[in-house]
Motif scaffolding. Structure first.
Motif, PDB file in Angstrom:
ATOM      1  N   GLN A  10       0.760  -0.900  -0.048  1.00 50.98           N
ATOM      2  CA  GLN A  10       0.147  -0.300   0.170  1.00 50.98           C
ATOM      3  C   GLN A  10       0.856   1.142  -0.061  1.00 50.98           C
ATOM      4  O   GLN A  10       2.059   0.993   0.817  1.00 50.98           O
ATOM      5  CB  GLN A  10      -0.824   0.218   1.185  1.00 50.98           C
ATOM      6  CG  GLN A  10      -1.802  -1.186   0.850  1.00 50.98           C
ATOM      7  CD  GLN A  10      -2.648  -0.937  -0.029  1.00 50.98           C
ATOM      8  OE1 GLN A  10      -3.784  -0.531  -0.114  1.00 50.98           O
ATOM      9  NE2 GLN A  10      -2.777  -2.492  -1.285  1.00 50.98           N
ATOM     10  N   LEU A  11       0.293   2.311  -0.488  1.00 48.84           N
ATOM     11  CA  LEU A  11       1.234   3.164  -0.656  1.00 48.84           C
ATOM     12  C   LEU A  11       0.902   4.596   0.525  1.00 48.84           C
ATOM     13  O   LEU A  11      -0.071   4.913   0.954  1.00 48.84           O
ATOM     14  CB  LEU A  11       0.603   4.346  -1.695  1.00 48.84           C
ATOM     15  CG  LEU A  11       1.487   5.788  -1.721  1.00 48.84           C
ATOM     16  CD1 LEU A  11       2.776   5.787  -2.375  1.00 48.84           C
ATOM     17  CD2 LEU A  11       0.506   6.284  -3.159  1.00 48.84           C
ATOM     18  N   ASN A  12       2.364   4.729   0.998  1.00 42.57           N
ATOM     19  CA  ASN A  12       2.403   5.800   2.288  1.00 42.57           C
ATOM     20  C   ASN A  12       2.349   7.301   2.229  1.00 42.57           C
ATOM     21  O   ASN A  12       4.245   7.528   1.508  1.00 42.57           O
ATOM     22  CB  ASN A  12       3.073   5.046   3.565  1.00 42.57           C
ATOM     23  CG  ASN A  12       3.345   6.490   4.449  1.00 42.57           C
ATOM     24  OD1 ASN A  12       2.747   7.261   4.382  1.00 42.57           O
ATOM     25  ND2 ASN A  12       3.201   5.739   5.588  1.00 42.57           N
ATOM     26  N   THR A  13       1.532   8.002   1.145  1.00 41.13           N
ATOM     27  CA  THR A  13       2.090   9.553   1.421  1.00 41.13           C
ATOM     28  C   THR A  13       3.086  10.153   2.303  1.00 41.13           C
ATOM     29  O   THR A  13       3.065  10.084   3.315  1.00 41.13           O
ATOM     30  CB  THR A  13       0.941  10.093   0.442  1.00 41.13           C
ATOM     31  OG1 THR A  13       0.126  10.401   1.444  1.00 41.13           O
ATOM     32  CG2 THR A  13       0.147   9.294  -0.517  1.00 41.13           C
ATOM     33  N   SER A  14       3.093  11.165   1.282  1.00 40.54           N
ATOM     34  CA  SER A  14       3.975  12.495   2.171  1.00 40.54           C
ATOM     35  C   SER A  14       2.259  12.504   2.978  1.00 40.54           C
ATOM     36  O   SER A  14       2.855  13.411   4.443  1.00 40.54           O
ATOM     37  CB  SER A  14       4.322  13.548   1.624  1.00 40.54           C
ATOM     38  OG  SER A  14       3.138  14.051   0.497  1.00 40.54           O
ATOM     39  N   ALA A  15       1.381  13.058   2.580  1.00 44.56           N
ATOM     40  CA  ALA A  15       0.375  13.846   3.357  1.00 44.56           C
ATOM     41  C   ALA A  15       0.386  12.774   4.467  1.00 44.56           C
ATOM     42  O   ALA A  15       0.435  12.998   5.488  1.00 44.56           O
ATOM     43  CB  ALA A  15      -1.035  13.528   2.708  1.00 44.56           C
ATOM     44  N   THR A 113       0.410  33.729   8.467  1.00 40.28           N
ATOM     45  CA  THR A 113      -0.264  32.968   7.635  1.00 40.28           C
ATOM     46  C   THR A 113      -0.416  31.802   7.970  1.00 40.28           C
ATOM     47  O   THR A 113       0.921  31.185   7.889  1.00 40.28           O
ATOM     48  CB  THR A 113      -1.003  33.581   6.347  1.00 40.28           C
ATOM     49  OG1 THR A 113      -0.718  34.118   5.692  1.00 40.28           O
ATOM     50  CG2 THR A 113      -1.975  32.106   6.094  1.00 40.28           C
ATOM     51  N   GLN A 114      -1.653  31.098   8.772  1.00 41.90           N
ATOM     52  CA  GLN A 114      -1.479  29.834   9.450  1.00 41.90           C
ATOM     53  C   GLN A 114      -2.280  29.151   8.878  1.00 41.90           C
ATOM     54  O   GLN A 114      -3.003  28.478   9.748  1.00 41.90           O
ATOM     55  CB  GLN A 114      -0.711  29.730  10.613  1.00 41.90           C
ATOM     56  CG  GLN A 114       0.845  29.904  10.296  1.00 41.90           C
ATOM     57  CD  GLN A 114       1.107  29.714  11.920  1.00 41.90           C
ATOM     58  OE1 GLN A 114       0.972  30.136  13.600  1.00 41.90           O
ATOM     59  NE2 GLN A 114       2.790  30.111  12.795  1.00 41.90           N
ATOM     60  N   GLU A 115      -2.617  28.239   7.929  1.00 32.01           N
ATOM     61  CA  GLU A 115      -3.743  26.833   7.366  1.00 32.01           C
ATOM     62  C   GLU A 115      -3.347  26.077   8.139  1.00 32.01           C
ATOM     63  O   GLU A 115      -2.213  25.325   7.778  1.00 32.01           O
ATOM     64  CB  GLU A 115      -3.362  26.915   5.680  1.00 32.01           C
ATOM     65  CG  GLU A 115      -4.286  28.518   4.769  1.00 32.01           C
ATOM     66  CD  GLU A 115      -4.804  28.774   3.278  1.00 32.01           C
ATOM     67  OE1 GLU A 115      -3.840  27.108   3.323  1.00 32.01           O
ATOM     68  OE2 GLU A 115      -4.630  29.315   3.096  1.00 32.01           O
ATOM     69  N   ASP A 116      -4.228  25.370   8.253  1.00 32.03           N
ATOM     70  CA  ASP A 116      -4.165  23.718   8.675  1.00 32.03           C
ATOM     71  C   ASP A 116      -4.011  22.737   7.262  1.00 32.03           C
ATOM     72  O   ASP A 116      -4.480  22.684   6.536  1.00 32.03           O
ATOM     73  CB  ASP A 116      -5.289  23.778   9.556  1.00 32.03           C
ATOM     74  CG  ASP A 116      -5.520  21.822  10.003  1.00 32.03           C
ATOM     75  OD1 ASP A 116      -4.207  21.532   9.770  1.00 32.03           O
ATOM     76  OD2 ASP A 116      -6.076  21.687  10.797  1.00 32.03           O
ATOM     77  N   LEU A 117      -2.664  22.780   7.421  1.00 33.62           N
ATOM     78  CA  LEU A 117      -2.343  21.531   6.420  1.00 33.62           C
ATOM     79  C   LEU A 117      -2.733  20.447   6.519  1.00 33.62           C
ATOM     80  O   LEU A 117      -2.883  19.689   5.493  1.00 33.62           O
ATOM     81  CB  LEU A 117      -0.608  21.840   6.243  1.00 33.62           C
ATOM     82  CG  LEU A 117      -0.144  23.184   6.377  1.00 33.62           C
ATOM     83  CD1 LEU A 117       1.339  23.048   5.799  1.00 33.62           C
ATOM     84  CD2 LEU A 117      -0.867  23.644   4.841  1.00 33.62           C
ATOM     85  N   ASP A 118      -3.373  20.240   7.308  1.00 30.59           N
ATOM     86  CA  ASP A 118      -3.381  18.360   7.859  1.00 30.59           C
ATOM     87  C   ASP A 118      -5.274  18.909   7.776  1.00 30.59           C
ATOM     88  O   ASP A 118      -5.816  17.653   8.087  1.00 30.59           O
ATOM     89  CB  ASP A 118      -3.650  17.911   8.782  1.00 30.59           C
ATOM     90  CG  ASP A 118      -3.647  16.653   9.756  1.00 30.59           C
ATOM     91  OD1 ASP A 118      -3.388  15.633   8.783  1.00 30.59           O
ATOM     92  OD2 ASP A 118      -3.335  16.213  10.127  1.00 30.59           O
TER      93      ASP A 118
END
Length: 239
Positions: A10-15, A113-118
């Motif tokens: 299975q693929l484990n992405t950077s996200a 600027t600090q958006e929630d990248l998650d």
């Protein structure tokens, strides 16, 4: 649809990995090794090292030079940030999504600027330092880096767990004492007492006005004198 992440083939992405790290670090950002910061000759310098931002790890290789803006007259307020911009596209040889940049404002230090990248965000600016730039150079330099010490983080988690365990033990000790008092009061009023045991207590050792239940770890067979409590645990009343 279900995605496997930490499974074979299975693929484990950077996200995926960033989410794991961000959760593990409780959303803490900061330097984990090196990355000393200084200023000289109208530049800001970041030494080699490692840091993490929103669960994403970055290495500074060698010395990173961040030029200050040119000022013809007056002064400008500057804030150096490491910017993560997920709208950009990386290549195997070129890292485009992360870089140092200088934010400017003539009236005061600029906000970040600090958006929630998650959670769908795309842009996050992590402060590193701030200063005032005049014609004659940099002044009022201030280090804004956050430092992550894993041992300190684990100590905090351990202390918190110990606190919760103490509160948990104290609460149930109080409940146990209250239940025992209730049972004692009921016994004094002539109510029957129930004893749950794993052994067959001889008749001569049993107490009056007491029901004895034997607990076993086997399923109960229908038609016996045992009382079914669950698919795998049964009670048998001693006559």
């Amino acid at each position: 649809m279900i995605r496997g992440i930490t499974f074979a083939e299975q693929l484990n992405t950077s996200a995926d990995f960033a989410h794991f790290q961000n959760t593990f670090l409780n959303k803490a950002n900061g330097v984990t090794k090196g990355c000393g910061i200084s200023t000289a000759e109208n530049n800001v310098y970041v030494q080699k090292g490692y840091f993490v931002v929103c669960g994403r790890w970055v290495q500074v290789v060698g010395v990173e030079t961040i030029p200050s803006p040119s000022v013809i007259s007056g002064q400008v307020y500057c804030k150096v940030v490491f910017e993560v911009d997920l709208t950009k596209t990386n290549t195997p040889s070129d890292f485009k999504q992360g870089y140092f940049r200088v934010l400017l404002d003539e009236k005061g230090y600029p906000a970040v600027t600090q958006e929630d990248l998650d959670n769908g965000g795309m842009l996050y600016q992590m402060p590193w330092c701030q200063y005032i730039k005049r014609v004659d150079g940099i002044s009022s330099f201030r280090d804004l880096r956050e430092i992550i010490k894993i041992e300190t983080l684990w100590n905090a988690i351990t202390e918190q767990n110990e606190k919760y365990k103490h509160e948990f033990d104290q609460f149930f000790a109080e409940q146990e004492a209250e239940v025992k008092k209730m049972i004692s009061d009921l016994e004094k009023e002539g109510y029957s007492r129930i004893v749950v045991t794993e052994e067959n207590i001889p008749v001569s050792e049993r107490t009056a006005n007491t029901f004895y239940f034997i607990v076993n770890d086997k399923a109960i067979t229908p038609g016996t004198t045992e009382i079914k409590a669950s698919p795998t645990v049964g009670y048998r009343l001693l006559n």
